[in-house]
Design a protein around this motif. Structure first.
Motif, PDB file in Angstrom:
ATOM      1  N   ASP A 137      47.410 -25.545 -34.412  1.00  0.00           N
ATOM      2  CA  ASP A 137      48.375 -26.446 -33.776  1.00  0.00           C
ATOM      3  C   ASP A 137      49.377 -25.649 -32.949  1.00  0.00           C
ATOM      4  O   ASP A 137      49.743 -26.039 -31.831  1.00  0.00           O
ATOM      5  N   ARG A 138      49.814 -24.527 -33.503  1.00  0.00           N
ATOM      6  CA  ARG A 138      50.790 -23.696 -32.798  1.00  0.00           C
ATOM      7  C   ARG A 138      50.171 -23.074 -31.545  1.00  0.00           C
ATOM      8  O   ARG A 138      50.818 -22.995 -30.492  1.00  0.00           O
ATOM      9  N   LEU A 139      48.927 -22.649 -31.653  1.00  0.00           N
ATOM     10  CA  LEU A 139      48.246 -22.066 -30.496  1.00  0.00           C
ATOM     11  C   LEU A 139      48.108 -23.087 -29.368  1.00  0.00           C
ATOM     12  O   LEU A 139      48.276 -22.749 -28.189  1.00  0.00           O
ATOM     13  N   LYS A 140      47.800 -24.324 -29.705  1.00  0.00           N
ATOM     14  CA  LYS A 140      47.697 -25.371 -28.684  1.00  0.00           C
ATOM     15  C   LYS A 140      49.058 -25.624 -28.037  1.00  0.00           C
ATOM     16  O   LYS A 140      49.154 -25.749 -26.805  1.00  0.00           O
ATOM     17  N   TYR A 141      50.099 -25.685 -28.852  1.00  0.00           N
ATOM     18  CA  TYR A 141      51.451 -25.872 -28.329  1.00  0.00           C
ATOM     19  C   TYR A 141      51.821 -24.721 -27.394  1.00  0.00           C
ATOM     20  O   TYR A 141      52.404 -24.934 -26.316  1.00  0.00           O
ATOM     21  N   ASP A 142      51.459 -23.513 -27.783  1.00  0.00           N
ATOM     22  CA  ASP A 142      51.766 -22.340 -26.957  1.00  0.00           C
ATOM     23  C   ASP A 142      51.047 -22.411 -25.607  1.00  0.00           C
ATOM     24  O   ASP A 142      51.595 -21.990 -24.579  1.00  0.00           O
ATOM     25  N   ALA A 143      49.814 -22.920 -25.588  1.00  0.00           N
ATOM     26  CA  ALA A 143      49.083 -23.044 -24.330  1.00  0.00           C
ATOM     27  C   ALA A 143      49.805 -24.006 -23.388  1.00  0.00           C
ATOM     28  O   ALA A 143      49.918 -23.749 -22.180  1.00  0.00           O
ATOM     29  N   ILE A 144      50.303 -25.096 -23.931  1.00  0.00           N
ATOM     30  CA  ILE A 144      51.030 -26.073 -23.113  1.00  0.00           C
ATOM     31  C   ILE A 144      52.325 -25.461 -22.590  1.00  0.00           C
ATOM     32  O   ILE A 144      52.669 -25.595 -21.406  1.00  0.00           O
ATOM     33  N   GLU A 145      53.053 -24.766 -23.471  1.00  0.00           N
ATOM     34  CA  GLU A 145      54.322 -24.164 -23.061  1.00  0.00           C
ATOM     35  C   GLU A 145      54.117 -23.026 -22.066  1.00  0.00           C
ATOM     36  O   GLU A 145      54.902 -22.869 -21.125  1.00  0.00           O
ATOM     37  N   MET A 146      53.048 -22.256 -22.241  1.00  0.00           N
ATOM     38  CA  MET A 146      52.805 -21.164 -21.303  1.00  0.00           C
ATOM     39  C   MET A 146      52.413 -21.704 -19.936  1.00  0.00           C
ATOM     40  O   MET A 146      52.789 -21.146 -18.903  1.00  0.00           O
ATOM     41  N   LYS A 147      51.677 -22.797 -19.914  1.00  0.00           N
ATOM     42  CA  LYS A 147      51.354 -23.435 -18.634  1.00  0.00           C
ATOM     43  C   LYS A 147      52.641 -23.835 -17.912  1.00  0.00           C
ATOM     44  O   LYS A 147      52.798 -23.580 -16.705  1.00  0.00           O
ATOM     45  N   ARG A 148      53.553 -24.436 -18.631  1.00  0.00           N
ATOM     46  CA  ARG A 148      54.821 -24.867 -18.024  1.00  0.00           C
ATOM     47  C   ARG A 148      55.608 -23.664 -17.494  1.00  0.00           C
ATOM     48  O   ARG A 148      56.173 -23.709 -16.387  1.00  0.00           O
ATOM     49  N   ALA A 149      55.643 -22.596 -18.283  1.00  0.00           N
ATOM     50  CA  ALA A 149      56.376 -21.402 -17.852  1.00  0.00           C
ATOM     51  C   ALA A 149      55.749 -20.785 -16.613  1.00  0.00           C
ATOM     52  O   ALA A 149      56.449 -20.338 -15.694  1.00  0.00           O
ATOM     53  N   LEU A 150      54.421 -20.778 -16.560  1.00  0.00           N
ATOM     54  CA  LEU A 150      53.726 -20.204 -15.407  1.00  0.00           C
ATOM     55  C   LEU A 150      53.985 -21.019 -14.149  1.00  0.00           C
ATOM     56  O   LEU A 150      54.204 -20.463 -13.063  1.00  0.00           O
ATOM     57  N   LEU A 151      53.977 -22.332 -14.271  1.00  0.00           N
ATOM     58  CA  LEU A 151      54.157 -23.186 -13.096  1.00  0.00           C
ATOM     59  C   LEU A 151      55.521 -22.993 -12.432  1.00  0.00           C
ATOM     60  O   LEU A 151      55.665 -23.191 -11.224  1.00  0.00           O
ATOM     61  N   VAL A 152      56.525 -22.595 -13.228  1.00  0.00           N
ATOM     62  CA  VAL A 152      57.856 -22.351 -12.647  1.00  0.00           C
ATOM     63  C   VAL A 152      58.114 -20.864 -12.434  1.00  0.00           C
ATOM     64  O   VAL A 152      59.202 -20.475 -11.999  1.00  0.00           O
ATOM     65  N   GLY A 153      57.115 -20.022 -12.731  1.00  0.00           N
ATOM     66  CA  GLY A 153      57.233 -18.592 -12.456  1.00  0.00           C
ATOM     67  C   GLY A 153      58.079 -17.812 -13.436  1.00  0.00           C
ATOM     68  O   GLY A 153      58.580 -16.740 -13.082  1.00  0.00           O
ATOM     69  N   SER A 154      58.227 -18.309 -14.670  1.00  0.00           N
ATOM     70  CA  SER A 154      59.026 -17.594 -15.661  1.00  0.00           C
ATOM     71  C   SER A 154      58.133 -16.653 -16.470  1.00  0.00           C
ATOM     72  O   SER A 154      57.632 -17.014 -17.544  1.00  0.00           O
TER      73      SER A 154
END
Length: 346
Positions: A238-255
């Motif tokens: 569950d945590r790994l899936k959450y991390d994938a979603i959060e990392m996608k968001r961070a990448l899209l804004v260039g963080s």
């Protein structure tokens, strides 16, 4: 009746880095809860060549492993050591050539050792499927190629593993891939600016640990934990899936800094999915990297060895690679590629 007439055909499919969410593409987790991964294809490839023969034989060759074997076209192939070559050949002939076997040489090579953690086996299957798709005129798009490659590996050959590698190799690029119930897969190409893509690419270093690993054992332990509803394994997934979603968001804004923070958390969760994900050698290289300027790191793939990768500020990339190489690793920069599996004739 005359046999199939075709020209020498080649294909290549890219390998990938599993940035986040790896493991959530395993059954039964994705079947019950849905999985999500973030990955990117890199400039390492699996290559396949399909060459016509006139001597009535089928020849399988793996140049990088040094294995070559030859059979009469109607001879049983159960003794074949090159399982992926055999599996793809048999399935493609059965599904798209009326079950009639054709004499040919099926020859391959891969830009990474077996057990690299870069999805090399699945990329090889995708390249083979794509090459034979062209030879046989099979009406398959990227989703079909990826799905068929998955079925050949996981069902026909009963090899342990997930689903992300086949779709990464077939589509290429930077993708957020969702694995839903009833075998539905959605590949979401991420549209990031050139500035963000370039900065992220310059912030990555890969390092081969010097030891390939047998991912099947780790995957089998993860799968058993999921089948028995082991709370620790399910919670980690569950945590790994959450991390994938959060990392996608961070990448899209260039963080990139936020991505590094998520990767560190994700690496801890990954180690909680099964024993053997990390090893003394991996821990050693990880410590060297963190002392040499890396902001985060993880193993690509199931773990236990193979390739690691790290996020580092571009100014410190050379220092990090030098330190890892001095420690006996094989560190290199990363180059993204946006094209999936490609075929061509000679």
């Amino acid at each position: 009746m005359a046999g199939l007439i075709f020209r020498k055909t080649r294909a290549r499919a890219p390998l990938r880095l599993g940035l986040a969410g790896g493991g959530t593409d395993l059954s039964p987790y994705c079947d019950q809860f849905g999985g999500a991964v973030l990955n990117v294809t890199i400039d390492r490839y699996a290559f396949a060549s399909i060459i016509p023969r006139s001597d009535g034989r089928v020849c399988f060759i793996s140049d990088d492993t040094g294995v070559e074997e030859s059979f009469e076209v109607d001879e049983p192939l159960s003794a074949a050591k090159l399982l992926l070559h055999r599996g793809v050949y048999q399935r493609m002939m059965a599904d798209f050539n009326g079950g009639k076997r054709e004499p040919m040489t099926v020859r391959t090579t891969v830009d990474a050792p077996a057990g690299s953690g870069l999805g090399s086996s699945s990329a090889l299957v995708v390249a083979l499927v794509d090459a034979l798709r062209v030879v046989l005129g099979a009406p398959l798009g990227p989703y079909d190629v990826a799905r068929l490659a998955f079925e050949i590996e996981r069902i026909d050959l009963a090899l342990s593993g997930g689903r992300q590698d086949q779709y990464a190799a077939a589509f290429g690029g930077l993708n957020f891939i969702e694995f839903l119930r009833e075998d539905r897969v959605i590949v979401n190409p991420l549209r990031v600016s050139d500035a963000i893509s370039n900065e992220f690419e310059c912030s990555l270093v890969t390092c081969f640990s010097g030891r390939s690993r047998q991912s099947a054992e780790i995957i089998d332990r993860q799968t058993m934990g999921l089948k028995t509803a082991d709370a620790r394994t399910v919670e980690a997934m569950d945590r790994l899936k959450y991390d994938a979603i959060e990392m996608k968001r961070a990448l899209l804004v260039g963080s990139i800094t936020r991505m590094a923070e998520i990767m560190n958390d994700s690496w801890k969760s990954k180690q909680a999915t099964a024993t053997g994900v990390s090893t003394a050698r991996i821990d050693e290289l990880f410590d060297v990297a963190m002392r040499s300027g890396a902001q985060s790191g993880k193993v690509s793939g199931a773990g236990g060895g193979g390739f690691m990768f790290f996020i580092v500020t571009p100014e410190n990339r050379y220092t990090l690679m030098h330190a890892l190489n001095e420690a006996g690793g094989q560190a290199t920069p990363v180059k993204f590629v946006n094209r999936g599996s490609e075929t061509w004739h000679l």
